[in-house]
Write a protein that holds these residues in place. Structure first.
Motif, mmCIF file in Angstrom:
data_model
loop_
_atom_site.group_PDB
_atom_site.id
_atom_site.type_symbol
_atom_site.label_atom_id
_atom_site.label_comp_id
_atom_site.label_asym_id
_atom_site.label_seq_id
_atom_site.Cartn_x
_atom_site.Cartn_y
_atom_site.Cartn_z
ATOM 1 N N TYR A 399 0.833 -1.205 0.000
ATOM 2 C CA TYR A 399 0.000 0.000 0.000
ATOM 3 C C TYR A 399 0.863 1.250 0.000
ATOM 4 C CZ TYR A 399 -3.126 3.689 1.642
ATOM 5 O OH TYR A 399 -3.815 4.862 1.765
ATOM 6 N N SER A 400 0.607 2.113 -0.978
ATOM 7 C CA SER A 400 1.298 3.406 -1.050
ATOM 8 C C SER A 400 0.253 4.501 -0.964
ATOM 9 C CB SER A 400 2.068 3.529 -2.370
ATOM 10 O OG SER A 400 3.086 2.552 -2.451
ATOM 11 N N PRO A 401 0.153 5.194 0.161
ATOM 12 C CA PRO A 401 -0.876 6.232 0.324
ATOM 13 C C PRO A 401 -0.757 7.319 -0.737
ATOM 14 C CG PRO A 401 0.204 5.746 2.407
ATOM 15 C CD PRO A 401 1.002 5.072 1.346
ATOM 16 N N LYS A 402 -1.914 7.796 -1.170
ATOM 17 C CA LYS A 402 -1.951 8.915 -2.111
ATOM 18 C C LYS A 402 -2.568 10.107 -1.388
ATOM 19 C CE LYS A 402 -2.130 6.484 -6.516
ATOM 20 N NZ LYS A 402 -2.813 6.391 -7.827
ATOM 21 N N GLU A 408 -7.386 10.293 2.749
ATOM 22 C CA GLU A 408 -6.204 9.464 2.553
ATOM 23 C C GLU A 408 -4.941 10.141 3.082
ATOM 24 O OE1 GLU A 408 -4.731 5.998 -0.430
ATOM 25 O OE2 GLU A 408 -5.907 7.614 -1.287
ATOM 26 N N SER A 409 -4.957 11.459 3.158
ATOM 27 C CA SER A 409 -3.828 12.138 3.806
ATOM 28 C C SER A 409 -3.744 11.742 5.276
ATOM 29 C CB SER A 409 -3.982 13.657 3.676
ATOM 30 O OG SER A 409 -3.838 14.057 2.329
ATOM 31 N N ALA A 410 -4.930 11.604 5.904
ATOM 32 C CA ALA A 410 -4.960 11.166 7.299
ATOM 33 C C ALA A 410 -4.468 9.721 7.409
ATOM 34 C CB ALA A 410 -6.377 11.290 7.862
ATOM 35 N N GLN A 414 -1.110 8.063 9.530
ATOM 36 C CA GLN A 414 -1.139 6.845 10.332
ATOM 37 C C GLN A 414 -0.150 5.819 9.791
ATOM 38 O OE1 GLN A 414 -2.669 7.783 13.192
ATOM 39 N NE2 GLN A 414 -3.850 5.869 13.217
ATOM 40 N N TYR A 415 -0.114 5.712 8.474
ATOM 41 C CA TYR A 415 0.802 4.771 7.826
ATOM 42 C C TYR A 415 2.250 5.045 8.222
ATOM 43 C CZ TYR A 415 3.333 2.409 4.051
ATOM 44 O OH TYR A 415 4.194 1.623 3.337
ATOM 45 N N GLU A 416 2.633 6.325 8.183
ATOM 46 C CA GLU A 416 4.007 6.691 8.518
ATOM 47 C C GLU A 416 4.324 6.408 9.979
ATOM 48 O OE1 GLU A 416 4.567 10.712 7.312
ATOM 49 O OE2 GLU A 416 4.248 10.268 5.192
ATOM 50 N N HIS A 419 4.548 2.485 10.055
ATOM 51 C CA HIS A 419 5.545 1.888 9.134
ATOM 52 C C HIS A 419 6.650 2.896 8.834
ATOM 53 C CE1 HIS A 419 2.924 -1.568 8.390
ATOM 54 N NE2 HIS A 419 1.933 -0.702 8.300
ATOM 55 N N PRO A 420 7.369 3.353 9.818
ATOM 56 C CA PRO A 420 8.415 4.368 9.576
ATOM 57 C C PRO A 420 9.526 3.847 8.657
ATOM 58 C CG PRO A 420 8.609 3.443 11.783
ATOM 59 C CD PRO A 420 7.322 2.943 11.229
ATOM 60 N N ASP A 421 9.682 2.539 8.577
ATOM 61 C CA ASP A 421 10.733 1.965 7.746
ATOM 62 C C ASP A 421 10.286 1.733 6.308
ATOM 63 O OD1 ASP A 421 8.879 0.133 8.706
ATOM 64 O OD2 ASP A 421 10.239 -1.555 8.423
ATOM 65 N N LYS A 422 9.024 2.047 5.978
ATOM 66 C CA LYS A 422 8.518 1.796 4.628
ATOM 67 C C LYS A 422 8.025 3.057 3.958
ATOM 68 C CE LYS A 422 7.336 -3.044 5.344
ATOM 69 N NZ LYS A 422 6.371 -4.112 5.164
ATOM 70 N N LYS A 423 8.590 4.168 4.296
ATOM 71 C CA LYS A 423 8.202 5.450 3.693
ATOM 72 C C LYS A 423 8.597 5.445 2.217
ATOM 73 C CE LYS A 423 8.501 8.246 7.881
ATOM 74 N NZ LYS A 423 9.156 9.381 8.534
#
Length: 423
Positions: A399-402, A408-410, A414-416, A419-423
């Motif tokens: 998943y790559s947020p758009k 989706e910005s929100a 949350q994603y970051e 998942h800080p290692d998958k930015k």
């Protein structure tokens, strides 16, 4: 009196039913009832012309039960009394009660004890949702089965049977039907076999034979008999799918005027099923996480459209098309699941990490199952870093947020955090 073709072509046994495989195919519930000759009362619901009466007729034919048909709205309590008296004499009667949602209380009160005793096997038919429109006392004494609109292929099977049947169908006529006409009859009736057969009969009976005695049914005749235009007359027949493609691409491209134009073409052709299916796909494929509420409203619009039918269905559909066209867009969800599926299909998934495996059985701990698992709710913000993906996929990113919308910005924030290692 000559009965309509749709009436004459009603199946006489369960094996002759077209469609509704989830109920009448070998091994399915109604097939099993008939095979065992142990019928129970049932309510069949779904759009008009898709086989409710046909199933009732086939059940009676397959089981040799006496079969009677009444209408809950127009037949009187006296008519029900006659059926009940016949049931007492013969032991059992299958009663098809059309528009059962309109059964009033006196008729209902009379019918209930006969359903309890099993003398009357009720097959109620309705286009209304029985959980809403039918009294609980009747509902509790019957199984409820939902019928679905027939596919284009199933309608075609029914039409071909009628064309070849020289006893009940049109087999005594020398019919020649253009492929485009057959496609239109099977496609534009929205899964309604009765409507397709009625249009076929009208076309066959109202068209003069040529000097060789052949009755030619063209696309123009099929359109006139259905009172619906085909989407196209192109020689390859591809434009039907081109319009559907253009419909989705116009919404994806945020051109509300083009989207409404293609919607109108589909509505005019009577393609309600196709519109509804495509809109739900568009809502989740192209709008997706950019506007989840809009996607949900599209589903609600589709449900309203299916409930009301054409022409009124155009109103909720237009609402959905306008909103989806002008909505923010994101395809991140479909991209994510397709990427994950790709790895699974290439056998990259490997074993589930031991600490995630099921540990709810004796001896699981001895096998290392669940050992070391960290329960997120025991940690601040209900999150703790631990491995979830199998070892070969540990660095995969699906998943790559758009950041195309506030929602989706929100999600991206949350994603970051997670998942800080998958930015």
């Amino acid at each position: 009196m000559i009965q309509p073709l749709a009436y004459r072509m009603r199946p006489q046994s369960i094996d002759e039913i077209v469609g509704q495989e989830h109920l009448v195919a070998e091994g399915k519930i109604i097939w099993r009832m008939v095979e065992a000759k142990r019928l129970s009362s049932m309510i069949l619901y779904g759009p008009p012309g898709i086989g409710k009466t046909s199933i009732a007729s086939a059940i009676a034919g397959s089981t040799k039960y006496a079969f009677r048909t009444l209408n809950a709205a127009t037949n009187s309590k006296k008519d029900l009394e006659i059926v009940a008296e016949e049931a007492k004499m013969s032991g059992s009667v299958v009663l098809l009660l059309d528009e059962i949602h309109r059964l009033d209380k006196p008729k209902q009160d009379f019918l209930l004890p006969h359903l309890e005793s099993g003398r009357i096997v009720l097959i109620g038919a309705t286009t209304e949702n029985p959980y809403i429109s039918i009294h609980p006392a009747i509902r509790s004494r019957a199984q409820i089965f939902e019928l679905i609109p027939l596919t284009e292929q199933e309608i075609r099977i029914g039409l071909n049977r009628a064309i070849k049947d020289d006893q009940n169908g049109l087999g005594n006529l020398n019919l020649k039907i253009e492929e485009k006409a057959m496609t239109h009859l099977s496609r534009a009736t929205n899964g309604d076999m009765r409507g397709a057969l009625n249009a076929l009969e009208l076309a066959a009976m109202s068209t003069k034979a040529d000097n060789k005695g052949i009755v030619h049914i063209s696309l123009d005749i099929a359109e006139e008999c259905l009172q619906r235009k085909a989407l196209t007359h192109d020689k390859d027949g591809d434009a039907h799918y081109d319009v559907i493609s253009a419909f989705q691409k116009s919404i994806r491209g945020s051109d509300v005027h083009a989207a409404l134009h293609y919607l109108a073409r589909l509505v005019e052709a009577g393609e309600l099923q196709i519109i509804c299916r495509r809109l739900i796909i568009i809502a989740y494929e192209d709008i997706g996480l950019a506007n989840p509420a809009g996607a949900a409203r599209a589903v609600t619009a589709v449900q309203a459209a299916e409930k009301t039918g054409l022409p009124e269905a155009r109103i909720p559909l237009a609402n959905a098309v306008i909103e989806l066209s002008l909505s923010e867009k994101s395809n991140s969800a479909i991209s994510a699941i397709d990427a994950a599926l790709s790895d699974v299909r290439q056998n990259k998934s490997s074993h589930v990490p031991d600490h995630l495996k099921d540990a709810h059985y004796q001896g699981a701990k001895d096998l290392g199952r669940g050992v070391g698992y960290k329960f997120p709710h025991h940690y601040e913000n209900a999150w703790v870093k631990q491995q979830y993906l199998p070892d070969p996929l540990i660095r995969e990113k699906y998943y790559s947020p758009k950041a195309t919308s506030r929602f989706e910005s929100a999600l991206s924030m949350q994603y970051e955090k997670f998942h800080p290692d998958k930015k």
